[in-house]
Design a protein around this motif. Structure first.
Motif, PDB file in Angstrom:
ATOM      1  N   ARG A 296      10.216  -2.319  -8.952  1.00  0.00           N
ATOM      2  CA  ARG A 296       9.218  -2.307 -10.018  1.00  0.00           C
ATOM      3  C   ARG A 296       8.712  -3.718 -10.299  1.00  0.00           C
ATOM      4  O   ARG A 296       7.517  -3.961 -10.416  1.00  0.00           O
ATOM      5  CB  ARG A 296       9.786  -1.701 -11.300  1.00  0.00           C
ATOM      6  N   GLN A 297       9.648  -4.660 -10.378  1.00  0.00           N
ATOM      7  CA  GLN A 297       9.260  -6.040 -10.659  1.00  0.00           C
ATOM      8  C   GLN A 297       8.362  -6.613  -9.562  1.00  0.00           C
ATOM      9  O   GLN A 297       7.419  -7.346  -9.827  1.00  0.00           O
ATOM     10  CB  GLN A 297      10.501  -6.919 -10.831  1.00  0.00           C
ATOM     11  N   ARG A 298       8.675  -6.260  -8.342  1.00  0.00           N
ATOM     12  CA  ARG A 298       7.914  -6.839  -7.226  1.00  0.00           C
ATOM     13  C   ARG A 298       6.581  -6.173  -7.004  1.00  0.00           C
ATOM     14  O   ARG A 298       5.584  -6.816  -6.651  1.00  0.00           O
ATOM     15  CB  ARG A 298       8.736  -6.751  -5.947  1.00  0.00           C
ATOM     16  N   TYR A 299       6.506  -4.830  -7.190  1.00  0.00           N
ATOM     17  CA  TYR A 299       5.317  -4.103  -6.783  1.00  0.00           C
ATOM     18  C   TYR A 299       4.510  -3.470  -7.910  1.00  0.00           C
ATOM     19  O   TYR A 299       3.467  -2.886  -7.657  1.00  0.00           O
ATOM     20  CB  TYR A 299       5.693  -3.009  -5.776  1.00  0.00           C
ATOM     21  N   SER A 300       4.940  -3.603  -9.146  1.00  0.00           N
ATOM     22  CA  SER A 300       4.218  -2.920 -10.223  1.00  0.00           C
ATOM     23  C   SER A 300       2.786  -3.423 -10.369  1.00  0.00           C
ATOM     24  O   SER A 300       1.893  -2.658 -10.740  1.00  0.00           O
ATOM     25  CB  SER A 300       4.957  -3.037 -11.543  1.00  0.00           C
ATOM     26  N   ALA A 301       2.519  -4.659 -10.050  1.00  0.00           N
ATOM     27  CA  ALA A 301       1.149  -5.176 -10.138  1.00  0.00           C
ATOM     28  C   ALA A 301       0.248  -4.527  -9.084  1.00  0.00           C
ATOM     29  O   ALA A 301      -0.971  -4.467  -9.263  1.00  0.00           O
ATOM     30  CB  ALA A 301       1.143  -6.690  -9.973  1.00  0.00           C
ATOM     31  N   ALA A 302       0.835  -4.035  -8.006  1.00  0.00           N
ATOM     32  CA  ALA A 302       0.049  -3.418  -6.925  1.00  0.00           C
ATOM     33  C   ALA A 302      -0.251  -1.959  -7.206  1.00  0.00           C
ATOM     34  O   ALA A 302      -1.013  -1.335  -6.459  1.00  0.00           O
ATOM     35  CB  ALA A 302       0.806  -3.543  -5.594  1.00  0.00           C
ATOM     36  N   THR A 303       0.347  -1.396  -8.230  1.00  0.00           N
ATOM     37  CA  THR A 303       0.146   0.030  -8.510  1.00  0.00           C
ATOM     38  C   THR A 303      -0.791   0.258  -9.663  1.00  0.00           C
ATOM     39  O   THR A 303      -1.092  -0.608 -10.419  1.00  0.00           O
ATOM     40  CB  THR A 303       1.474   0.742  -8.792  1.00  0.00           C
TER      41      THR A 303
ATOM     42  N   GLN B 152       2.039   9.423  -5.930  1.00  0.00           N
ATOM     43  CA  GLN B 152       2.631  10.750  -5.698  1.00  0.00           C
ATOM     44  C   GLN B 152       3.839  10.986  -6.605  1.00  0.00           C
ATOM     45  O   GLN B 152       4.631  11.892  -6.371  1.00  0.00           O
ATOM     46  CB  GLN B 152       3.032  10.896  -4.228  1.00  0.00           C
ATOM     47  N   ASN B 153       3.970  10.138  -7.621  1.00  0.00           N
ATOM     48  CA  ASN B 153       4.997  10.264  -8.667  1.00  0.00           C
ATOM     49  C   ASN B 153       6.420  10.008  -8.200  1.00  0.00           C
ATOM     50  O   ASN B 153       7.368  10.508  -8.823  1.00  0.00           O
ATOM     51  CB  ASN B 153       4.893  11.624  -9.367  1.00  0.00           C
ATOM     52  N   LEU B 154       6.606   9.255  -7.128  1.00  0.00           N
ATOM     53  CA  LEU B 154       7.956   8.817  -6.799  1.00  0.00           C
ATOM     54  C   LEU B 154       8.401   7.826  -7.860  1.00  0.00           C
ATOM     55  O   LEU B 154       7.605   6.996  -8.319  1.00  0.00           O
ATOM     56  CB  LEU B 154       8.008   8.139  -5.428  1.00  0.00           C
ATOM     57  N   SER B 155       9.645   7.922  -8.255  1.00  0.00           N
ATOM     58  CA  SER B 155      10.170   7.005  -9.264  1.00  0.00           C
ATOM     59  C   SER B 155      10.399   5.633  -8.639  1.00  0.00           C
ATOM     60  O   SER B 155      10.490   5.493  -7.410  1.00  0.00           O
ATOM     61  CB  SER B 155      11.490   7.535  -9.823  1.00  0.00           C
ATOM     62  N   TRP B 156      10.531   4.632  -9.502  1.00  0.00           N
ATOM     63  CA  TRP B 156      10.855   3.301  -8.999  1.00  0.00           C
ATOM     64  C   TRP B 156      12.221   3.304  -8.317  1.00  0.00           C
ATOM     65  O   TRP B 156      12.431   2.588  -7.336  1.00  0.00           O
ATOM     66  CB  TRP B 156      10.799   2.259 -10.110  1.00  0.00           C
ATOM     67  N   ARG B 157      13.129   4.135  -8.794  1.00  0.00           N
ATOM     68  CA  ARG B 157      14.441   4.237  -8.158  1.00  0.00           C
ATOM     69  C   ARG B 157      14.284   4.734  -6.718  1.00  0.00           C
ATOM     70  O   ARG B 157      14.893   4.197  -5.786  1.00  0.00           O
ATOM     71  CB  ARG B 157      15.359   5.186  -8.940  1.00  0.00           C
TER      72      ARG B 157
ATOM     73  N   GLU C 256       0.824  -1.203   0.000  1.00  0.00           N
ATOM     74  CA  GLU C 256       0.000   0.000   0.000  1.00  0.00           C
ATOM     75  C   GLU C 256       0.863   1.261   0.000  1.00  0.00           C
ATOM     76  O   GLU C 256       0.571   2.229  -0.697  1.00  0.00           O
ATOM     77  CB  GLU C 256      -0.944   0.002   1.206  1.00  0.00           C
ATOM     78  N   ALA C 257       1.935   1.250   0.765  1.00  0.00           N
ATOM     79  CA  ALA C 257       2.833   2.405   0.805  1.00  0.00           C
ATOM     80  C   ALA C 257       3.500   2.627  -0.553  1.00  0.00           C
ATOM     81  O   ALA C 257       3.650   3.777  -1.001  1.00  0.00           O
ATOM     82  CB  ALA C 257       3.891   2.217   1.894  1.00  0.00           C
ATOM     83  N   VAL C 258       3.885   1.556  -1.211  1.00  0.00           N
ATOM     84  CA  VAL C 258       4.485   1.670  -2.541  1.00  0.00           C
ATOM     85  C   VAL C 258       3.458   2.222  -3.519  1.00  0.00           C
ATOM     86  O   VAL C 258       3.759   3.119  -4.314  1.00  0.00           O
ATOM     87  CB  VAL C 258       5.042   0.310  -3.018  1.00  0.00           C
ATOM     88  N   ARG C 259       2.235   1.721  -3.451  1.00  0.00           N
ATOM     89  CA  ARG C 259       1.184   2.229  -4.331  1.00  0.00           C
ATOM     90  C   ARG C 259       0.975   3.727  -4.117  1.00  0.00           C
ATOM     91  O   ARG C 259       0.917   4.506  -5.074  1.00  0.00           O
ATOM     92  CB  ARG C 259      -0.133   1.483  -4.086  1.00  0.00           C
ATOM     93  N   ALA C 260       0.923   4.146  -2.858  1.00  0.00           N
ATOM     94  CA  ALA C 260       0.738   5.560  -2.543  1.00  0.00           C
ATOM     95  C   ALA C 260       1.928   6.394  -3.028  1.00  0.00           C
ATOM     96  O   ALA C 260       1.748   7.493  -3.547  1.00  0.00           O
ATOM     97  CB  ALA C 260       0.532   5.738  -1.039  1.00  0.00           C
TER      98      ALA C 260
ATOM     99  N   GLY D  79      12.667   2.012  -4.623  1.00  0.00           N
ATOM    100  CA  GLY D  79      13.660   0.984  -4.336  1.00  0.00           C
ATOM    101  C   GLY D  79      14.640   1.415  -3.260  1.00  0.00           C
ATOM    102  O   GLY D  79      14.965   0.633  -2.353  1.00  0.00           O
ATOM    103  N   GLU D  80      15.083   2.664  -3.358  1.00  0.00           N
ATOM    104  CA  GLU D  80      16.013   3.184  -2.349  1.00  0.00           C
ATOM    105  C   GLU D  80      15.370   3.162  -0.961  1.00  0.00           C
ATOM    106  O   GLU D  80      16.012   2.800   0.028  1.00  0.00           O
ATOM    107  CB  GLU D  80      16.422   4.609  -2.726  1.00  0.00           C
ATOM    108  N   ALA D  81      14.104   3.518  -0.894  1.00  0.00           N
ATOM    109  CA  ALA D  81      13.403   3.564   0.396  1.00  0.00           C
ATOM    110  C   ALA D  81      13.254   2.177   1.024  1.00  0.00           C
ATOM    111  O   ALA D  81      13.271   2.044   2.247  1.00  0.00           O
ATOM    112  CB  ALA D  81      12.023   4.200   0.222  1.00  0.00           C
TER     113      ALA D  81
END
Length: 62
Positions: A55-62, A36-41, A28-32, A44-46
């Motif tokens: 991106r590979q792990r969470y792109s389906a959730a967004t 808010q236009n955070l990049s995948w980079r 949910e945090a990644v989706r949010a 990933g850093e966070a």
């Protein structure tokens, strides 16, 4: 089936519940963050991985 003491069994069950809850909260945090236009980079850093891995792990959730 291996019989565990009730206190140990409950500790394990609670740990599993916490893990599952944390996974849902992270998705949910990644989706949010992506909304808010955070990049995948940045995502990933966070979470301590590369942007591509995030991106590979969470792109389906967004």
């Amino acid at each position: 089936m291996i019989s565990l003491r009730p206190d140990i069994w409950m500790t394990v069950k609670l740990a599993v519940w916490r893990r599952d809850t944390a996974k849902k909260e992270l998705a949910e945090a990644v989706r949010a963050a992506r909304e808010q236009n955070l990049s995948w980079r940045e995502v990933g850093e966070a979470i301590g991985t590369s942007g591509e891995a995030a991106r590979q792990r969470y792109s389906a959730a967004t």
